[in-house]
Scaffold this motif. Structure first.
Motif, PDB file in Angstrom:
ATOM      1  N   THR A 378       0.744  -1.367   0.038  1.00 29.45           N
ATOM      2  CA  THR A 378      -0.150  -0.086  -0.049  1.00 29.45           C
ATOM      3  C   THR A 378       0.986   1.226   0.262  1.00 29.45           C
ATOM      4  OG1 THR A 378      -0.254   0.176   2.111  1.00 29.45           O
ATOM      5  CG2 THR A 378      -1.710  -1.066   1.379  1.00 29.45           C
ATOM      6  N   ILE A 379       2.052   1.042   0.109  1.00 35.02           N
ATOM      7  CA  ILE A 379       3.054   2.403  -0.089  1.00 35.02           C
ATOM      8  C   ILE A 379       3.716   2.384  -1.365  1.00 35.02           C
ATOM      9  CG2 ILE A 379       5.120   3.311   1.065  1.00 35.02           C
ATOM     10  CD1 ILE A 379       4.634   1.727   3.628  1.00 35.02           C
ATOM     11  N   GLY A 380       3.524   3.430  -2.017  1.00 36.39           N
ATOM     12  CA  GLY A 380       3.900   3.669  -3.397  1.00 36.39           C
ATOM     13  C   GLY A 380       5.482   3.334  -3.722  1.00 36.39           C
ATOM     14  N   LYS A 381       6.172   3.884  -2.764  1.00 31.37           N
ATOM     15  CA  LYS A 381       7.692   4.033  -2.967  1.00 31.37           C
ATOM     16  C   LYS A 381       8.359   2.814  -2.953  1.00 31.37           C
ATOM     17  CE  LYS A 381       8.766   4.973   1.782  1.00 31.37           C
ATOM     18  NZ  LYS A 381       9.795   6.256   2.667  1.00 31.37           N
ATOM     19  N   THR A 382       7.518   1.629  -2.413  1.00 34.71           N
ATOM     20  CA  THR A 382       8.180   0.374  -1.984  1.00 34.71           C
ATOM     21  C   THR A 382       8.554  -0.393  -3.545  1.00 34.71           C
ATOM     22  OG1 THR A 382       6.150  -0.801  -2.160  1.00 34.71           O
ATOM     23  CG2 THR A 382       7.302   0.077  -0.031  1.00 34.71           C
ATOM     24  N   GLY A 383       7.727  -0.238  -4.675  1.00 25.85           N
ATOM     25  CA  GLY A 383       7.800  -0.889  -6.026  1.00 25.85           C
ATOM     26  C   GLY A 383       7.234  -2.269  -5.623  1.00 25.85           C
ATOM     27  N   PHE A 384       6.425  -2.461  -4.453  1.00 23.26           N
ATOM     28  CA  PHE A 384       5.761  -3.753  -4.401  1.00 23.26           C
ATOM     29  C   PHE A 384       4.285  -3.569  -4.659  1.00 23.26           C
ATOM     30  CE2 PHE A 384       9.058  -5.278  -1.006  1.00 23.26           C
ATOM     31  CZ  PHE A 384       9.836  -5.631  -2.086  1.00 23.26           C
ATOM     32  N   ASN A 385       3.412  -4.428  -5.406  1.00 21.52           N
ATOM     33  CA  ASN A 385       2.184  -4.239  -5.847  1.00 21.52           C
ATOM     34  C   ASN A 385       1.438  -5.734  -5.088  1.00 21.52           C
ATOM     35  OD1 ASN A 385       3.201  -3.097  -8.775  1.00 21.52           O
ATOM     36  ND2 ASN A 385       2.861  -1.799  -7.202  1.00 21.52           N
ATOM     37  N   ALA A 386       0.124  -5.466  -4.914  1.00 13.87           N
ATOM     38  CA  ALA A 386      -0.651  -6.533  -4.443  1.00 13.87           C
ATOM     39  C   ALA A 386      -0.272  -8.206  -5.268  1.00 13.87           C
ATOM     40  CB  ALA A 386      -2.067  -6.247  -4.229  1.00 13.87           C
ATOM     41  N   TYR A 387      -0.062  -9.227  -4.519  1.00 13.65           N
ATOM     42  CA  TYR A 387       0.173 -10.297  -5.013  1.00 13.65           C
ATOM     43  C   TYR A 387      -0.385 -11.437  -4.028  1.00 13.65           C
ATOM     44  CZ  TYR A 387       3.713 -10.837  -1.444  1.00 13.65           C
ATOM     45  OH  TYR A 387       4.306 -10.894  -0.096  1.00 13.65           O
ATOM     46  N   ARG A 388      -0.975 -11.177  -2.889  1.00 11.97           N
ATOM     47  CA  ARG A 388      -1.657 -11.887  -2.237  1.00 11.97           C
ATOM     48  C   ARG A 388      -3.311 -11.888  -2.450  1.00 11.97           C
ATOM     49  NH1 ARG A 388       0.804 -14.516   1.941  1.00 11.97           N
ATOM     50  NH2 ARG A 388       2.909 -14.403   2.278  1.00 11.97           N
ATOM     51  N   THR A 389      -3.764 -13.287  -2.302  1.00  9.91           N
ATOM     52  CA  THR A 389      -5.243 -13.088  -2.867  1.00  9.91           C
ATOM     53  C   THR A 389      -6.032 -12.447  -1.853  1.00  9.91           C
ATOM     54  OG1 THR A 389      -5.121 -15.610  -3.664  1.00  9.91           O
ATOM     55  CG2 THR A 389      -7.209 -14.704  -2.820  1.00  9.91           C
ATOM     56  N   SER A 390      -5.552 -12.320  -0.416  1.00 11.45           N
ATOM     57  CA  SER A 390      -6.151 -11.334   0.559  1.00 11.45           C
ATOM     58  C   SER A 390      -6.022  -9.826   0.195  1.00 11.45           C
ATOM     59  CB  SER A 390      -5.555 -11.720   1.955  1.00 11.45           C
ATOM     60  OG  SER A 390      -4.437 -11.590   1.955  1.00 11.45           O
ATOM     61  N   GLN A 391      -5.046  -9.582  -0.510  1.00 14.13           N
ATOM     62  CA  GLN A 391      -4.612  -8.200  -0.745  1.00 14.13           C
ATOM     63  C   GLN A 391      -5.417  -7.564  -2.028  1.00 14.13           C
ATOM     64  OE1 GLN A 391      -0.474  -8.476  -1.724  1.00 14.13           O
ATOM     65  NE2 GLN A 391       0.009  -8.418   0.699  1.00 14.13           N
ATOM     66  N   LEU A 392      -6.274  -8.506  -2.811  1.00 14.03           N
ATOM     67  CA  LEU A 392      -6.710  -8.082  -4.064  1.00 14.03           C
ATOM     68  C   LEU A 392      -8.294  -7.653  -3.636  1.00 14.03           C
ATOM     69  CD1 LEU A 392      -5.280 -10.651  -6.304  1.00 14.03           C
ATOM     70  CD2 LEU A 392      -4.910  -8.275  -6.172  1.00 14.03           C
ATOM     71  N   SER A 393      -8.697  -7.520  -2.231  1.00 16.76           N
ATOM     72  CA  SER A 393     -10.199  -7.228  -1.834  1.00 16.76           C
ATOM     73  C   SER A 393      -9.990  -6.094  -1.052  1.00 16.76           C
ATOM     74  CB  SER A 393     -10.779  -8.225  -1.136  1.00 16.76           C
ATOM     75  OG  SER A 393     -11.154  -9.380  -1.937  1.00 16.76           O
ATOM     76  N   TYR A 394     -10.787  -5.071  -1.082  1.00 14.79           N
ATOM     77  CA  TYR A 394     -10.876  -3.885  -0.228  1.00 14.79           C
ATOM     78  C   TYR A 394     -10.981  -4.294   1.367  1.00 14.79           C
ATOM     79  CZ  TYR A 394     -11.571   0.871   1.246  1.00 14.79           C
ATOM     80  OH  TYR A 394     -11.428   2.251   1.890  1.00 14.79           O
ATOM     81  N   ASN A 395      -9.968  -3.730   2.043  1.00 11.57           N
ATOM     82  CA  ASN A 395     -10.220  -4.074   3.421  1.00 11.57           C
ATOM     83  C   ASN A 395      -9.429  -2.982   4.265  1.00 11.57           C
ATOM     84  OD1 ASN A 395      -7.273  -4.209   3.113  1.00 11.57           O
ATOM     85  ND2 ASN A 395      -7.165  -6.350   2.678  1.00 11.57           N
ATOM     86  N   ASP A 396      -9.320  -3.233   5.602  1.00 11.80           N
ATOM     87  CA  ASP A 396      -8.658  -2.089   6.329  1.00 11.80           C
ATOM     88  C   ASP A 396      -7.289  -1.768   5.981  1.00 11.80           C
ATOM     89  OD1 ASP A 396     -11.256  -2.118   7.929  1.00 11.80           O
ATOM     90  OD2 ASP A 396     -10.189  -3.540   9.670  1.00 11.80           O
ATOM     91  N   GLY A 397      -6.518  -2.346   5.489  1.00 10.53           N
ATOM     92  CA  GLY A 397      -5.454  -2.028   5.258  1.00 10.53           C
ATOM     93  C   GLY A 397      -5.234  -1.173   3.956  1.00 10.53           C
ATOM     94  N   TRP A 398      -6.152  -1.328   2.819  1.00  9.78           N
ATOM     95  CA  TRP A 398      -6.213  -0.353   2.168  1.00  9.78           C
ATOM     96  C   TRP A 398      -6.883   1.086   2.405  1.00  9.78           C
ATOM     97  CZ3 TRP A 398      -3.241  -0.955  -1.974  1.00  9.78           C
ATOM     98  CH2 TRP A 398      -3.170  -2.267  -2.194  1.00  9.78           C
TER      99      TRP A 398
END
Length: 489
Positions: A378-398
């Motif tokens: 969720t932090i743009g400067k990391t260069g890491f994008n969602a790759y876990r199934t749980s990260q592909l749904s809107y949740n408290d983290g987003w």
């Protein structure tokens, strides 16, 4: 965004110290140093930021060695192949794994993964778990990132102009032309922003366009070579149209676009200066950063545009889509989302000392575990994008990251549409793939866009360059590797 990341990081470290699961014990790696090589900037940032946390938890000192992207493949390969072995582990592109595995340089981590509950392996989306992490039935890499090229557009500008987001490349150019120079919020915007810098990360974008024309019958069909004889799919109308698209889009882009990498086009988009942009998932997260973004809740994302005409491999001509030629078309448009790069992943040098291997794996597991990765994606400067199934749904983290439900529906929806497409383009994963794309293709495209060579010379340079590599390495062997990667018969 940096301050938010620091606060969250501290909280996560406190939780870990309180007893969160780790594949290592407190003090287990006292006195152990792990040298990890990766790309300068994004990717380097989260590794360096979390290294002190991990050292406090386990005692291991993580030394991050960062080099420019253009040097990363060769520096890792040279260090391991020469026997220098100063690099204990590396975070790199999964497609390069084939060369590192073939040389016997990568550690098989399948046994470690099987015993590691903390990494939550089953939560990693199947594509990144099975394709990006594995080769020849063995697991060599730990994923930290999920990569797909997507289209981004300014929803407010499109609404103002009465336009819908483009579904084809022709519509993209039409919108870019119409919107170029439009004044919005007191500044003129560029119609299109696409990274085109030579010797950087731009060479993937031509495949987005040509791939939508060459691959129309599903992932196993492939887009780089004819699966009958390994002939490059280059000397045809599809590749020529892709070249035309890249050059035409430059008319509606920044005047110095040929010198721009994604690290340049991203801030252009988030500062509100681009109506359209092609990029990886990073833009969707950078667009919600209140410190730098002027396009919060003004950014839409979609699966990459497609075409209504696809390539007849036998004739080299484009033909109208039909049920037979485009069985996966959506409203008559063939989309072929490109899993470009495959997602940054970590691998371990098979020659590293046993204790160093243990520490390197434990660090990679820590980086990839949900508690850390759910924040880092969720932090743009990391260069890491969602790759876990749980990260592909809107949740408290987003939500905590500042992404609205509307923005998440667009951004995560585009990722899921790409990931679930039966016509997904797989990155080239054959021996010496880096030479095919990062050397031959990149040089030819860059010279074409700079006006150094014309269209026909560009086609010839790529076709001949790829054929020469096939001949040098072994066409029959390369064909077997290529078909195995695709699952082609």
């Amino acid at each position: 965004m940096a301050s938010k990341g620091g606060v969250v990081g501290a909280a996560l470290m406190a939780a870990a110290l309180a007893g969160a699961a780790l594949p290592a014990k407190a003090g287990e790696f006292d006195g152990v140093t792990v040298n990890i090589m990766t790309q300068t900037g994004a990717i380097q940032e989260p590794l360096q930021r979390r290294a002190p946390e991990f050292e406090k938890l386990t005692g291991a000192k993580i030394n991050v060695i960062a080099v420019p992207f253009s040097d990363l493949y060769q520096k890792v390969l040279t260090d391991w192949a020469s026997g220098t072995n100063s690099v204990d582990a590396a975070v790199f592109a999964p497609q390069w794994m084939v060369d590192y595995v073939a040389g016997g340089y990568l550690e098989d981590i399948g046994g470690r993964v099987a015993k590691d509950k903390a990494i939550a392996w089953d939560d990693i989306a199947p594509f990144f778990r099975d394709f990006s992490s594995s080769y020849g039935g063995k697991t060599y890499l730990v994923p930290f990132d999920g990569d797909f090229h997507m289209l981004y557009y300014r929803t407010d500008i499109f609404d103002k102009a009465g336009l819908k987001p483009p579904t084809t490349w022709d519509e993209y150019l039409e919108a870019a032309k119409k919107l170029n120079g439009m004044e919005v919020d007191g500044q003129k915007v560029y119609g299109s922003c696409i990274a085109k810098k030579r010797n950087a990360q731009s060479y993937w974008f031509v495949t987005d366009v040509v791939g939508s024309m060459t691959q129309s019958k599903g992932t196993p069909q492939g887009t780089f070579f004819n699966t009958k004889d390994m002939t490059p799919l280059v000397d045809n109308e599809a590749f020529r149209k892709a070249l035309t698209f890249l050059k035409e889009s430059g008319k509606y882009g920044p005047p110095d676009e040929l010198n721009m990498d994604v690290s340049d086009t991203r801030p252009l988009f988030t500062s509100g200066k681009c109506a359209l942009n092609l990029d990886w998932g990073d833009v969707g997260v950078l667009a919600i950063d209140p410190a730098t973004s002027k396009v919060i809740d003004k950014t839409g994302a979609t699966i990459m545009p497609g075409v209504k005409q696809v390539l007849n491999w036998d004739t080299g001509k484009l033909e109208a889509c039909s049920k037979e030629t485009c069985p996966n078309a959506i409203d008559g448009v063939n989309h072929a989302p490109y899993a470009a790069f495959g997602g940054w992943s970590g691998g371990i040098n098979v020659k590293a000392k046993d204790k160093v291997k243990d520490a390197a794996y434990a660090f990679f597991s820590y980086m990839s575990a949900p508690a850390q990765s759910n924040v880092d994606v969720t932090i743009g400067k990391t260069g890491f994008n969602a790759y876990r199934t749980s990260q592909l749904s809107y949740n408290d983290g987003w939500k905590k990251a500042g992404m609205s439900e509307k923005a998440a529906a667009s951004y995560l929806g585009a990722i899921k549409d790409s990931l679930n497409s039966p016509n997904m383009i797989l990155d080239l994963r054959i021996p010496q793939n880096q030479k095919y794309q990062q050397v031959v293709l990149d040089e030819a495209i860059a010279r074409f866009l700079a006006g150094e060579i014309d269209e026909e010379a560009t086609v010839k340079a790529v076709a001949d360059g790829w054929k020469d590599l096939n001949d040098q390495i072994g066409t029959e062997d390369q064909l077997k590797f290529y078909k195995n990667t695709l699952g082609a018969k």
